[in-house]
Design a protein around this motif. Sequence first.
Motif, PDB file in Angstrom:
ATOM      1  N   UNK A  24       0.829  -1.205   0.000  1.00 16.07           N
ATOM      2  CA  UNK A  24       0.000   0.000   0.000  1.00 16.07           C
ATOM      3  C   UNK A  24       0.863   1.255   0.000  1.00 16.07           C
ATOM      4  N   UNK A  25       1.963   1.228   0.748  1.00 18.50           N
ATOM      5  CA  UNK A  25       2.879   2.370   0.763  1.00 18.50           C
ATOM      6  C   UNK A  25       3.452   2.628  -0.629  1.00 18.50           C
ATOM      7  N   UNK A  26       3.891   1.570  -1.263  1.00 23.05           N
ATOM      8  CA  UNK A  26       4.502   1.719  -2.587  1.00 23.05           C
ATOM      9  C   UNK A  26       3.488   2.234  -3.605  1.00 23.05           C
ATOM     10  N   UNK A  27       2.232   1.789  -3.471  1.00 29.17           N
ATOM     11  CA  UNK A  27       1.189   2.241  -4.396  1.00 29.17           C
ATOM     12  C   UNK A  27       0.864   3.721  -4.200  1.00 29.17           C
ATOM     13  N   UNK A  28       1.156   4.259  -3.010  1.00 31.68           N
ATOM     14  CA  UNK A  28       0.841   5.652  -2.709  1.00 31.68           C
ATOM     15  C   UNK A  28       2.082   6.540  -2.649  1.00 31.68           C
ATOM     16  N   UNK A  29       3.133   6.116  -3.303  1.00 32.54           N
ATOM     17  CA  UNK A  29       4.385   6.882  -3.277  1.00 32.54           C
ATOM     18  C   UNK A  29       4.237   8.255  -3.914  1.00 32.54           C
ATOM     19  N   UNK A  35       0.897   9.626   4.316  1.00 29.00           N
ATOM     20  CA  UNK A  35       1.834   9.192   5.357  1.00 29.00           C
ATOM     21  C   UNK A  35       1.899   7.669   5.344  1.00 29.00           C
ATOM     22  N   UNK A  36       3.111   7.150   5.250  1.00 27.51           N
ATOM     23  CA  UNK A  36       3.307   5.711   5.087  1.00 27.51           C
ATOM     24  C   UNK A  36       2.848   4.925   6.306  1.00 27.51           C
ATOM     25  N   UNK A 211      13.024   3.207  -1.788  1.00 26.00           N
ATOM     26  CA  UNK A 211      14.176   2.343  -1.510  1.00 26.00           C
ATOM     27  C   UNK A 211      13.976   1.595  -0.199  1.00 26.00           C
ATOM     28  N   UNK A 212      13.549   2.328   0.841  1.00 28.26           N
ATOM     29  CA  UNK A 212      13.287   1.696   2.129  1.00 28.26           C
ATOM     30  C   UNK A 212      12.156   0.674   2.019  1.00 28.26           C
ATOM     31  N   UNK A 213      11.132   1.019   1.246  1.00 29.67           N
ATOM     32  CA  UNK A 213       9.990   0.115   1.093  1.00 29.67           C
ATOM     33  C   UNK A 213      10.403  -1.192   0.418  1.00 29.67           C
ATOM     34  N   UNK A 214      11.266  -1.117  -0.573  1.00 31.98           N
ATOM     35  CA  UNK A 214      11.730  -2.325  -1.262  1.00 31.98           C
ATOM     36  C   UNK A 214      12.557  -3.202  -0.319  1.00 31.98           C
ATOM     37  N   UNK A 215      13.409  -2.567   0.491  1.00 30.55           N
ATOM     38  CA  UNK A 215      14.214  -3.320   1.460  1.00 30.55           C
ATOM     39  C   UNK A 215      13.301  -3.994   2.484  1.00 30.55           C
ATOM     40  N   UNK A 216      12.298  -3.242   2.965  1.00 28.06           N
ATOM     41  CA  UNK A 216      11.345  -3.810   3.931  1.00 28.06           C
ATOM     42  C   UNK A 216      10.599  -5.004   3.336  1.00 28.06           C
ATOM     43  N   UNK A 217      10.241  -4.904   2.058  1.00 30.33           N
ATOM     44  CA  UNK A 217       9.513  -5.987   1.411  1.00 30.33           C
ATOM     45  C   UNK A 217      10.359  -7.253   1.328  1.00 30.33           C
ATOM     46  N   UNK A 218      11.632  -7.090   0.997  1.00 25.37           N
ATOM     47  CA  UNK A 218      12.535  -8.245   0.895  1.00 25.37           C
ATOM     48  C   UNK A 218      12.739  -8.889   2.266  1.00 25.37           C
ATOM     49  N   UNK A 219      12.971  -8.045   3.297  1.00 23.04           N
ATOM     50  CA  UNK A 219      13.172  -8.578   4.646  1.00 23.04           C
ATOM     51  C   UNK A 219      11.921  -9.279   5.158  1.00 23.04           C
ATOM     52  N   UNK A 220      10.768  -8.712   4.878  1.00 15.47           N
ATOM     53  CA  UNK A 220       9.516  -9.315   5.328  1.00 15.47           C
ATOM     54  C   UNK A 220       9.266 -10.652   4.630  1.00 15.47           C
TER      55      UNK A 220
END
Length: 249
Positions: A24-29, A35-36, A211-220
């Motif tokens: 959802x965060x990435x879709x609303x970038x 606010x994320x 960038x942070x969102x992509x890292x969070x997605x991989x870690x999750x």
Amino acid sequence: MDKLVYTAASGLKAHLSAQAAIANNMANASTIGFRADRVVFDQLNVKGPGLQSRQPASEEITDIDRRSGTVVQTGRSLDIAVQGDAWIAVQASDGQEAYTRRGDLRVATTGVLETGDGFPVIGAGGAPITVPPADSVTIGTDGQVEFVPQGSPPGTAPQAIETIKLVNTQGSKTIKGLDNLLYVKGGGALPQDLTASVQSGALEGSNVNLTEALVDMIQNQRSYEVQANLMKEAKQLDESSASLMRMPS
């Protein structure tokens, strides 16, 4: 065995919710004033028959990233960027008072001042602001809405309509709804912050860092795989235990 299953199952559920929040965060970038969502994990104790307590993997608690987004100049008279920790009061779909940072305002065909996503802006008096037919509408740094009546001769001084209700959420328990609006937890409304201000002719963008969102997605995703492997391990252990209990024929 039972504890292991509940740990893995609750962990899978938590990470699925976290993945949805990140998506959802990435879709609303690029959404104005967005606010994320921020996902925090905490320990839960779940009571159940046969156990004093079951302690599954941590469940998620969704909050928002309170950092401000980048402000860009637009020059449009109805665009405002809220300063500091202030929020714009709006009327939600169910009639409740809610809060947003989205400042791309417009005057609807009914004359109601509303945000770009269609929520009426609330004035200091507690009601949605209505703008009479006007040649121009401007918003001051204190949130005061002014207009020049339609058909007025050149040089006519603008008239004040109402001041936008701006609130500060510091020290208050607020939650984010599915409509991306902020609500007071448990209901109610926040008082007007008389020191709050806005920047006219500007908009605050989304505070999502891709960038942070992509890292969070991989870690999750990796954490999800760990929980899934726990479920497989529990199944294998259960099958091994069952085989030991079988009576030879």
